[in-house]
Scaffold this motif. Structure first.
Motif, PDB file in Angstrom:
ATOM      1  N   ASP A   3      31.663  -5.280 -58.642  1.00  0.00           N
ATOM      2  CA  ASP A   3      30.822  -4.995 -59.814  1.00  0.00           C
ATOM      3  C   ASP A   3      29.387  -5.451 -59.569  1.00  0.00           C
ATOM      4  O   ASP A   3      28.439  -4.859 -60.062  1.00  0.00           O
TER       5      ASP A   3
ATOM      6  N   ARG B 141      26.026  -3.209 -59.564  1.00  0.00           N
ATOM      7  CA  ARG B 141      24.806  -3.512 -60.312  1.00  0.00           C
ATOM      8  C   ARG B 141      23.591  -3.483 -59.404  1.00  0.00           C
ATOM      9  O   ARG B 141      22.571  -2.917 -59.729  1.00  0.00           O
TER      10      ARG B 141
ATOM     11  N   HIS C 294      24.266   4.607 -65.934  1.00  0.00           N
ATOM     12  CA  HIS C 294      23.775   3.278 -65.564  1.00  0.00           C
ATOM     13  C   HIS C 294      22.271   3.235 -65.399  1.00  0.00           C
ATOM     14  O   HIS C 294      21.629   2.250 -65.748  1.00  0.00           O
TER      15      HIS C 294
ATOM     16  N   GLU D  82      19.412   0.983 -67.248  1.00  0.00           N
ATOM     17  CA  GLU D  82      18.329   0.264 -66.577  1.00  0.00           C
ATOM     18  C   GLU D  82      16.969   0.739 -67.049  1.00  0.00           C
ATOM     19  O   GLU D  82      15.953   0.392 -66.463  1.00  0.00           O
TER      20      GLU D  82
END
Lengths: 239, 851
Positions: free
Chosen positions: B245, B249, B281, B285
């Protein structure tokens, strides 16, 4: 009573009971754009011949859906059904009307056979199962196309047709498997009660019914009750 | 250059000279095209290929117009696989025509999207240049009125031929072209392709054969043009020990950084679900002016994204594979690939989308997602700069596509077998088609396989066939043909809902195998199946890592065999370097340089190999997996044994080897065998058996019998059901569109298993034959699997066993965790029942004890 190849034989009255043959299903499929070659009847005929040879029944009782609906009366309807009746010439034939048996009446009439909604012979009561019915002592129905699904240790799912046998209050209820090779079936140990096809089964539930797997290759095999075959239960047991 | 322009009509020549220099493809192709030769132009995007193809055509049409001999018919057909591209092309043709003040030449687009009114107009005033798709061309050939306008076509231009030739769409097109020859007489063919290998075979595919001999084709190859700058990026310092994970990221942070440093970035993932996840994702961000593009989105959405991209309004577009092909996407200065693109060609093609003009350097960055990925990408980049290319594979003798065209031909007129067979054999994919197979398709189409007398044929036959000739039958045949034509299989139809939200789709055949409590992977997450109603499935989130059910819909692109072998060689080098105690920093430096990567990536790669080396060492294993050594690990798990074959051959070859071997294990042991496959190897899960037994079974497979074994294996797997449906649909056995019903009824009303069972017994039934062929040759790679087995037989490769152990080696982790993808089922039903019965009784007693 003895379980045969997708059938049940009642010695007491010399009756061979079968259900849900759905002859002509390929034509119906053709009408919706799926053109499969005609393969069902050949197989069904084999099953019937084997049953006749084994039991030599006096009479034949079809618990409904002998034929599948299709919109036009075509040659097949005459040919396969004619052949079917020829197979049982010399024996008594009783036809129960199923939900797919529209237009069967004229064909049956030609052979002097009446279509009935239910038949009672002695303590045995025969009906299709798509409508609620007052139960007799020993009840036989079709309509559900029962099957069970079990996942093996490798994780592969196996589905088998089966005959169900259960006691309801003071009566016995037997659900016959479908003799049609092409039709699917209700996975009775997986489906919720609401998903069962027959109102009779929906009302009473099937968990307490005993399962007899019927498979042309593997034969007949008795399994525990449906309630004990529920997948969550079995999977949880290993964890 | 001036001489080149003199070939053209002055009006056209002077317009053209305004651009200054002709690009290399244009300069080199003008002469051969003007001489009437068939030409294949292979060059990167942005090199002016399309104009090269059209410029002579336009020039000739202008000449005809000047002489008042320009007729109302189609002179040039342009075919491309993308509808979007077609509109672009039309615009790009109309503009120069306008600038030349030329309004006599008509350009029209005709595809599935073309409205009826437009089609009527085309009948009255046919376009001189017709732009279309392969499917629409197929339909047009049987349209009674419009096909007349195609008589006398002089040029056919096939664009993106590298994409078409490797799929059934291209096969379909090749037959359409031969039918066009039959209608129109021979015409000149111009093919446009990106860099591909072997180019000669693609040329053959374009031009086909005439009188048994390949037609001529001039190949113009200008691949050296575009300069590339490709680098591998590792999101974290230590890919091995960082939890996934966190890697994830960091990956998004890296991606965000890259996007912000550049004007417009094109991001490729390999799958639709990957695209959605990345966009999600990146959105989190706070990356702005971001859009997704993939085939499941509506047409309007896609067009909107394409427009915005072209106008420079987007900072980043994320797509799966949909933007790989030629549509104009404006100015893109960076291409990022998330995860390995799986083949050098694809890697270069995607990178080539950056820096649109020929002189620009194409900048590409590839982000590795895990340890196997990083090695794969590193080797790929090294080999790409070495000039290596993977081979394309053209599907052959596809009986389902043939069935479609035979129906189309029957609609046009009556054919004799000889005539039709000769026509079909002119198409490259069918040049070796056996007559028997050809006739079997005619028999199938006429209903002869139904196994009943002629009267019944009326129900199923789309053609009549008397053994010598065939023609059309039934008033619905034309409608069936035009509404069901095509080779792209139907998408997964069952909607999956989780907590009220639709989260994706699965295929009907997959749903058939699910039971409540099963866990499977969808869009990268694990879900638990609850129940299904009609064409909807209901699931809930499952937090377990491991799925319990094999998921087959591998959206994953396969690693090419050639590249896989190179990775094998790389492995050998690495292990040798470690074993002979070479200075690690020197090795790492070498990786950095050759694979164009940074220190972290090189270190991660080195450490991955070191881990594997040490693990194997601790087990006493002195042979390491490479292209010469096929390591077989044995991992115990309860009553099961996992045999992990480190077969570095790419997924397609591994698909073939694994199924064939699994079948042999199944036959020998009488038990179900589970199969897990990926690009780096495969895993067979069997009951616990010893080394001698394993060797015995392995020895039963060789390069001479693998096809036979594989055939039997395939018939016994889960995979065949799904592929069968695709082939059945293409063969017009199961119609997608019939009498206004457009939804699939398959699952609800027919048991795939029973249908297959019924058909397996029908000897030579074309739909089954094609399903098997497609699986063996197109999906799997039986040819190279034979090659692998030959190598084992010749001693060029050997297999090596590692001792039984409880855990898999680092290299085997991905396979071990993947969850089985298929199974070879036990055949003895009686035994199955006995085992199931036994198992059930045992579990019941456990339940009783614990309650």
């Amino acid at each position: 009573m003895e379980i045969g190849l997708y059938s049940l034989f009642i010695e007491e009255i010399g009756a061979l009971v079968v259900s849900d043959l759905h002859l002509g299903y390929e034509i119906y499929l053709g009408e919706i754009g799926v053109h499969v070659p005609l393969t069902q009847y050949k197989k069904i005929r084999e099953y019937l011949e084997e049953n006749i040879e084994e039991f030599d029944p006096q009479m034949l009782i079809v618990l409904g859906d002998l034929k599948h609906d299709f919109s036009k009366a075509s040659w097949q309807e005459w040919r396969e059904i004619k052949d079917f009746f020829d197979l049982f010439s010399g024996r008594e034939v009783h036809l129960i009307r199923g939900n797919h048996d529209n237009y069967l009446k004229p064909i049956a009439r030609k052979r002097g056979i009446e279509l009935k909604d239910q038949i009672t012979i002695g303590k045995y009561k025969f009906f299709h199962g798509h409508k609620p019915v007052e139960l007799g002592k020993v009840n036989l129905m079709g309509h559900e196309h029962p099957a069970i699904s079990i996942r093996d240790e490798m994780g592969v799912k196996w589905k088998f047709k089966c005959l169900l046998y259960g006691e309801f209050e003071k009566s016995d209820l037997i659900v016959l498997p479908s003799m049609s090779p092409l039709m699917g079936g209700t996975e009775v140990n997986v489906s919720g009660r609401e998903d069962l096809l027959s109102p009779i089964l929906r009302e009473r539930g099937v968990d307490h019914m005993r399962v007899y797997v019927v498979d042309e290759e593997a034969g007949i095999y008795e399994f525990p009750r449906i309630g004990e075959l529920k997948s969550e239960l079995l999977d949880d047991a290993i964890h | 250059m001036d001489e080149a322009l003199e070939i053209l009509h002055p009006k056209v020549g002077s317009w053209f000279s305004k651009f200054g220099e002709l690009s290399p493809p244009q300069a080199l192709s003008l002469a051969p095209i003007s001489k009437g030769e068939n030409v294949l132009i292979s060059s990167p995007t942005g090199s002016g290929k399309t104009l090269a193809a059209f410029i002579y055509v336009i020039s000739e049409l202008v000449r005809l117009a000047e002489n008042n001999s320009l007729e109302d018919r189609v002179y040039c057909v342009y075919v491309s696989p993308l509808r979007a591209l077609n509109n672009d092309i039309r615009r790009n043709l109309l503009r120069p025509l306008k600038e030349m003040n030329e309004d006599r030449i008509r350009v029209g687009v005709r595809t599935g999207d073309t409205p009826q009114s437009e089609r009527q107009r085309m009948l009255r005033k046919p376009p001189h240049i017709l732009i279309t798709t392969p499917e629409s061309l197929g339909i047009m050939l049987s349209a009674p009125k419009f096909r007349e306008k195609l008589r006398g076509v002089k040029w056919v231009i096939v664009d993106e031929i590298h994409e078409l030739c490797s799929s059934k769409r291209g096969v379909h097109l090749s037959l359409s072209l031969e039918r066009l020859v039959d209608l129109s007489g021979e015409f000149q063919r111009i093919g446009l392709s990106a860099t591909i290998h072997p180019i000669e075979e693609v040329a053959q595919f374009l031009v086909g054969l005439s009188n048994g001999k390949p037609r001529d084709c001039t190949v113009i190859k200008v691949d050296y043009l575009k300069k590339t700058d490709i680098k591998l990026i590792c999101p974290v310092e230590d890919l091995i020990n960082t939890p996934s994970d966190l890697v994830s990221r960091r990956m998004y942070e890296t991606l965000k950084g890259l996007i912000e440093e550049h004007r417009t970035t094109l991001v490729f993932t390999n799958t639709r679900s990957g695209t959605e996840r990345v966009v999600f994702h990146l959105g989190k961000e706070k990356v702005e002016d971001l859009a997704a593009h993939h085939s499941s989105l509506s047409r309007e959405t896609r067009l909107e994204v394409e427009e915005k991209l072209k106008n420079g309004e987007l900072k980043a577009v994320v797509c799966s594979t949909s933007l790989e092909l030629g549509i104009d996407i404006g100015y893109v200065d960076l291409v990022v690939q998330v995860g390995s693109p799986k083949s050098i060609s694809r890697c270069l093609q995607r990178t080539g989308r950056a820096g649109h003009r020929l002189k620009d350097i194409s900048k590409g960055r590839i982000i590795a997602l895990d340890r196997d990925d990083i090695v794969e990408i590193a080797v790929m980049i090294e080999k790409a700069y070495d000039g290596m290319l993977d081979r394309v594979q053209i599907p052959r003798n596809c009986l389902d596509v043939l069935a479609q065209h035979l129906v189309g031909m029957a609609i046009d007129r009556v054919w004799s077998i000889e005539e039709a067979y000769s026509l079909v054999k002119r198409a490259y994919p069918y040049k070796d088609l056996e007559k028997e197979k050809f006739v079997s398709v005619l028999k199938y189409l006429s209903g002869e396989y139904d196994g009943v007398d002629l009267e019944s044929n009326r129900v199923y036959g789309k053609i009549w066939f008397n053994g010598r000739e065939f023609g059309r039958r039934g008033k619905y045949t034309r409608v069936i043909y035009s509404t069901n034509i095509g080779t792209i299989p139907d998408e997964a139809e069952v909607k999956v809902y989780c907590e009220g939200r639709k989260i994706g789709y699965i295929e009907e055949e997959f749903l058939e195998r699910l039971m409540p409590g099963d866990r499977f992977v969808l869009g990268g997450r694990v879900y638990e199946f609850r129940r299904a109603k009609g064409s909807k499935a209901y699931v809930k989130k499952a937090y377990s890592e491991r799925p319990t059910v094999p998921s087959w819909f591998s959206e994953m692109l396969p690693l090419s065999y050639d590249l896989a072998l190179e990775i094998g060689k790389f492995r050998e080098r690495m292990f040798q370097a470690i074993n002979s105690r070479e200075d690690p920093s020197k090795v790492i430096e070498e990786i950095k340089e050759k694979c164009r990567t940074n220190l972290n990536s090189a270190k991660s790669i080195y450490n991955y190999f070191l881990e594997e080396y040490l693990f194997l060492n601790s087990l006493g294993v002195r042979d390491w997996p490479s292209h010469k050594k096929l390591l077989i690990e044995r991992v115990r798990e309860g009553r099961k044994l996992h045999l992990i074959f480190h077969a570095l051959f790419g997924r397609r070859v591994n698909d073939a080897l694994s199924r064939a071997l699994a079948y042999l294990f199944n036959r020998n042991l009488g038990r179900t065998v589970l199969i897990t496959v990926n690009d780096n190897g495969f895993m067979l899960t069997v009951p616990r058996i010893g080394e001698e037994k394993i060797k015995e079974i392995l020895s039963n497979l060789n390069s001479r019998n693998i096809r036979e074994v594989l055939r039997k294996a395939i018939l016994n797997t889960e995979m065949i059901k799904r592929r069968f449906r695709h082939c059945a649909t293409r063969s017009l056995m199961i119609l997608r569109n019939y009498r206004g019903r457009e939804k699939s009824v398959y699952r609800q009303q027919l048991s795939a298993e029973s249908l297959l069972k019924a058909l397996k017994d029908t000897k030579g039934f074309p739909v089954i034959e094609e399903t098997i062929r497609e699986i063996m040759e197109d999906l799997m790679d039986v040819k190279n699997a034979e090659e692998v087995l030959s190598k084992l037989e010749r001693g060029e490769m050997e297999y090596v066993f590692s001792p039984e152990f409880e855990i898999p080696s680092p290299f085997a982790h991905n396979l071990y965790l993947a969850g089985a993808s298929d199974a070879i089922l036990m055949e003895d039903k009686r035994k199955v029942l006995e085992d199931l019965h036994q198992m059930v009784l045992e579990r019941i007693s456990i339940v009783e004890k614990t309650s």
